[in-house]
Design an enzyme around this catalytic site. Structure first.
Site, short mmCIF file in Angstrom:
data_model
loop_
_atom_site.label_atom_id
_atom_site.label_comp_id
_atom_site.label_asym_id
_atom_site.label_seq_id
_atom_site.Cartn_x
_atom_site.Cartn_y
_atom_site.Cartn_z
N HIS A 1 -76.52 14.59 50.83
CA HIS A 1 -77.79 14.19 50.24
C HIS A 1 -78.62 15.43 49.93
O HIS A 1 -78.58 16.41 50.67
CB HIS A 1 -78.55 13.28 51.22
CG HIS A 1 -79.80 12.68 50.69
ND1 HIS A 1 -79.90 12.13 49.43
CD2 HIS A 1 -81.05 12.54 51.24
CE1 HIS A 1 -81.13 11.67 49.24
NE2 HIS A 1 -81.83 11.92 50.33
N CYS B 1 -79.52 11.87 43.80
CA CYS B 1 -80.46 12.64 44.62
C CYS B 1 -80.56 14.09 44.16
O CYS B 1 -81.63 14.70 44.24
CB CYS B 1 -80.06 12.58 46.08
SG CYS B 1 -78.40 13.21 46.41
#
Length: 580
Positions: free
Chosen positions: A487, A275
């Protein structure tokens, strides 16, 4: 209402997503893929608890953004590994998603190469030709007219393995065809319908439900690169992947775009892990799609998408370089067309180094490699990371880091702060504060040393683990990479007026949140305004203990992140469900 299925970018997120609609065909793993999965003995806590703010599970120091940790080499996720919020099991089939692959040429109507050149992409003169590179590649792009598919596919037009414009969306990528030494954009409006019917998907739609553009050129025309020595490759693998020596399977993907209306600016992440790379490249793409006169172009057509991606990758490599040349590593010769079918070790044996000594030359070099970099099942993400590390130099990357023996990929396949900084700043520094800080006269903690074009915000600041400096909080462009809940995502100004207002802290303004992993199908616009009660900052307090009280409460982490930049505000989700 937007469908935003979001979860932590960790081991639990590496399972396929639930089915959205039936796929056109099977999607089996290639038996020759030698990549080994990454086991995870435990998962990083989604949010620190109040009593746990001073220490992490197991008595370790609190997780500190910016320090890489050695990746485990074995083990499996524990029984208590968090599940995805949509309730899907880890064995659920993959959802149909916007995808990008290489496809077959064969459509009429040529246009000039300048159609793919955007601002900052250089001219078509010989000065834009990279050392070790020829003019652009031969590649085809197919955009399916469904809301869930965008394909970029490459392959021969006749003979075994040939693919046509009506090939199934899941057809395996074949070797890109060679061709003329020119870059050609082919538009099929006459064959498939009027461009106005495209619905903003970047290409014309017809009765058959798809539209096609084709880029002509050929990877086979690229001049041979320089072989990478075994010692350099060994050092590179150690720097990037630590003891694993290779990326996890979830990192094996290219850079391809979302097809949903209003989200065509966005890249798509298939599985958890890379990510940080996707978010960093996404931030650069938004910068390439930004105009001072109009703000961000969030509905780019396909030529604009390709131009923005080319610019983004070129900027990353050019900013990272320490010497006169930027480096792009690519598989050589026949291996290039079948790279997606190779395991990582097999891929590394085919890689060569291509250099460029000017931005224009680098743009041409990157453009020539788009079929490889954009292939959905390809190695685009690892190739970019390897190229950025070699552009800066392995020794220089280690010198950037506070802990030079760490790797750029941390536990569970996460991206470290150093890797994200390498991609958005050009240097792999470990900290988000401004400048350097001296500890006990012998230890230097390295931070951000210059004004940033792209910014960064983090939930770690809300919990008082770090303090993001003004360089990252107030970038030149209103684009921020966001680190929250293990994330990385992106936040940016919704329009020209909001962009100006948010950078000078003039409320109210609107922001757009984009999560490349969440399978978003519509724009998530957040309205930020002054909260008379002082926002979460006033409600929760300002000490470490106070902030720990957020644990167990229905407080959207993204709102806390926003308050690290604009304290005392309230966030209106405009009809969308807040992301908890």
């Amino acid at each position: 209402m937007a469908k935003v299925n979001t979860w932590s970018d960790g081991p639990a997120a590496q399972a396929p997503r639930p089915v959205a609609k039936p796929a056109a065909g099977p999607r089996g793993d290639d038996p020759e893929d030698a990549s080994a999965p990454v086991g995870a003995a435990s998962m990083m806590p989604r949010r620190p608890s109040a009593p746990g703010l001073a220490s992490a599970p197991g008595g370790l120091p609190p997780p500190r953004q910016g320090f890489a940790m050695a990746a485990p080499t074995s083990g499996a996720p524990p029984a208590g590994t968090p599940r995805r919020p949509d309730g899907a099991s880890d064995s659920s089939p993959a959802a149909s998603r916007p995808v990008a692959r290489l496809s077959a040429p064969g459509m009429p109507h040529s246009a000039s190469a300048s159609a793919l050149r955007g601002p900052g992409l250089g001219s078509g003169s010989g000065s834009g030709t990279a050392a070790g590179a020829s003019p652009a590649p031969r590649m085809s792009t197919m955009m399916m007219g469904t809301p869930n598919a965008v394909k970029i596919v490459g392959g021969p037009t006749s003979g075994p393995g040939a693919m046509s414009a009506t090939a199934p969306p899941r057809a395996p990528a074949a070797r890109p065809a060679g061709g003329a030494n020119e870059l050609v954009l082919e538009d099929c409006d006459d064959e498939f319908g009027n461009e106005d019917d495209a619905g903003g998907h970047g290409a014309s739609m017809g009765a058959a439900g798809f539209a096609t553009m084709r880029i002509s050129g050929g990877p086979s025309l690229r001049k041979p690169g320089t072989p990478i020595s075994p010692d350099t490759m060994r050092q590179l693998k150690t720097l990037l992947w630590g003891g694993l020596g290779q990326p996890p399977p979830s990192w094996k993907q290219g850079f391809f775009f979302n097809a949903h209306a209003g989200l065509q600016f966005g890249l798509v992440q298939k599985l958890g892990g890379p990510c940080g790379v996707l978010a960093a490249v996404q931030a650069h793409i938004l910068a390439a799609l930004h105009s001072p006169a109009t703000g961000f172009n969030t509905t780019p057509r396909m030529p604009e998408q390709l131009s923005a991606l080319t610019t983004a990758i070129a900027e990353i490599l050019w900013d990272a370089r320490m010497g006169p040349h930027a480096v792009l590593v690519l598989p050589e010769g026949e291996a290039g067309g079948a790279a997606s079918k190779l395991g990582y070790d097999q891929l590394c044996r085919t890689l060569t180094s291509h250099t460029a000594s000017s931005r224009e030359a680098l743009v041409d070099l990157v453009r020539s490699a788009l079929p490889l970099l954009m292939a959905e099942e390809g190695w685009g993400v690892p190739l970019l990371v390897m190229s950025a590390a070699l552009s800066r130099g392995i020794a220089n990357v280690r010198a950037d880091m506070d802990e030079p023996n760490n790797s750029l990929m941390g536990m569970h396949g996460y991206c470290t702060q150093e890797l994200v900084h390498l991609l958005i700043l050009g240097s792999a520094t470990s900290n988000v504060f401004d400048g350097n800080k001296q500890l006990d006269g012998t230890t230097t903690l390295k931070g951000v040393s210059r004004k940033c074009r792209l910014g960064m915000l983090t939930l770690f600041e809300w919990y008082k683990y770090v303090e993001v400096g003004a360089s990252l909080k107030s970038p030149s462009l209103p684009v921020w990479v966001v680190c929250s809940e293990s994330h990385f995502t992106v936040l940016f100004a919704a329009d020209k007026d909001s962009g100006a207002r948010c950078l000078r802290d003039a409320l109210p303004f609107d922001l757009v949140f984009y999560d490349e992993l969440a399978n978003m199908d519509s724009v998530l616009r957040l309205s930020v305004s002054k909260d008379p009660s002082g926002g979460w900052t006033a409600k929760m307090g300002t000490t470490i203990g106070d902030r720990g009280k957020c644990e167990g409460q229905n407080i959207p982490p993204l709102e806390c992140v926003i308050e690290t930049r604009w304290p005392g505000v309230k966030v209106n989700w405009n009809g969308h469900d807040p992301i908890l």
